[in-house]
Design an enzyme around this catalytic site. Structure first.
Site, mmCIF file in Angstrom:
data_model
loop_
_atom_site.group_PDB
_atom_site.id
_atom_site.type_symbol
_atom_site.label_atom_id
_atom_site.label_comp_id
_atom_site.label_asym_id
_atom_site.label_seq_id
_atom_site.Cartn_x
_atom_site.Cartn_y
_atom_site.Cartn_z
ATOM 1 N N ASP A 146 0.850 -1.192 0.000
ATOM 2 C CA ASP A 146 0.000 0.000 0.000
ATOM 3 C C ASP A 146 0.885 1.241 0.000
ATOM 4 O OD1 ASP A 146 -2.201 -1.712 0.213
ATOM 5 O OD2 ASP A 146 -2.127 -1.668 2.412
ATOM 6 N N ILE A 147 0.652 2.143 -0.928
ATOM 7 C CA ILE A 147 1.553 3.286 -1.098
ATOM 8 C C ILE A 147 0.795 4.615 -1.092
ATOM 9 C CG2 ILE A 147 3.297 1.985 -2.363
ATOM 10 C CD1 ILE A 147 2.122 3.190 -4.970
#
EC number: 4.3.2.10
Length: 261
Positions: A138-139
């Protein structure tokens, strides 16, 4: 040429009921504001009928209390579906991986547990093969436009950049990377194409792009920059969108994708 894959995401939270806690399918926006939309098992059956290539099942609670519910939900799905299942949510130990595979998971999805204990990737890959290991990353886009990795449902920043963590995962035996843009999640504005475009040159692994699909064209764009698959949750919750219609649009764009059973 390998066919592109279309993957609905089934994310669930736990809802109290008079019969006890039960899983409820939800959609999110930027990993927040969860909205209940139905039953995950029933929806999985619909997606299978609509020619989903795979399904991703994720327990958003990721707690010891929700773990038995994840196992029961997985058992119900695996008994009634032929579609491959990738399953995650709160996995922190090898024993949990074994439990998921015993209940019918084809792949396990590691996220925060892998960041906190990277050796878990090595252990699962060495025991079951790289094809069993999906690393969910997740960025967020930072002020300098770099992408950094977040864990704990997007609430905790790490010291890892997207590219450094992806390379570390690849070196440990990960078989696939699921890249989700927190900024774009549930917005319908499109995928984080820049991240996928750059990452395809950083790691020699299949990439699943996720977060932001609002049009069938967004899937096409993801494939064109290098994604092997695109995963979506909110997009397929819309009544006028389903995997079968979406894959027809993808084929019309000239991309290789399965059109029938």
């Amino acid at each position: 040429m390998l066919k592109k894959r279309l993957i609905p995401k089934l994310q669930f939270s736990i809802k109290p009921s008079y019969r006890g806690p039960k899983p409820v399918l939800v959609i999110t926006r930027q990993f927040d504001s969860k909205r209940a939309i139905g039953d995950p098992v029933s929806q999985a059956k619909i997606y299978e009928a609509q020619l989903a290539d795979e399904l991703v099942l994720v327990d958003l609670e990721g707690t010891s209390d929700s773990w038995p519910i994840l196992l029961d939900t997985l058992s119900n799905m695996s008994e009634s579906l032929a579609t491959p299942l990738s399953v995650g949510g709160g996995i922190t130990s090898f024993e949990q991986v074994q439990q998921l595979l015993d209940r019918g998971a084809d792949k396990v999805v590691l996220n925060s547990g892998a960041v906190n204990n990277p050796q878990l990737i090595d252990l699962v890959a060495n025991s079951y093969g790289s094809q069993c290991v999906v690393i969910s990353i997740d960025i967020r886009k930072e002020s300098d436009l770099s992408r950094h990795v977040y864990i704990d449902g997007g609430s905790t920043a790490t010291d890892w950049s997207l590219f450094s963590w992806a390379n570390d995962c690849a070196s440990r035996g990960a078989g696939e990377l699921l890249i989700t843009s927190i900024d774009n999640d549930g917005t319908g504005t499109g995928l984080d194409l820049d991240s996928i475009r750059q990452l395809r040159y950083e790691v020699n692994l299949p990439l699943i792009a996720s977060g932001g699909c609002g049009l069938a064209q967004h899937f096409v764009a993801g494939y064109e920059v290098g994604a092997s698959a695109v995963a979506a949750g909110t997009f397929f919750s819309q009544r006028d969108q389903n995997p079968m219609q979406c894959r027809s649009h993808i084929r019309n764009a000239g991309l290789p994708i399965r059109l029938e059973q």
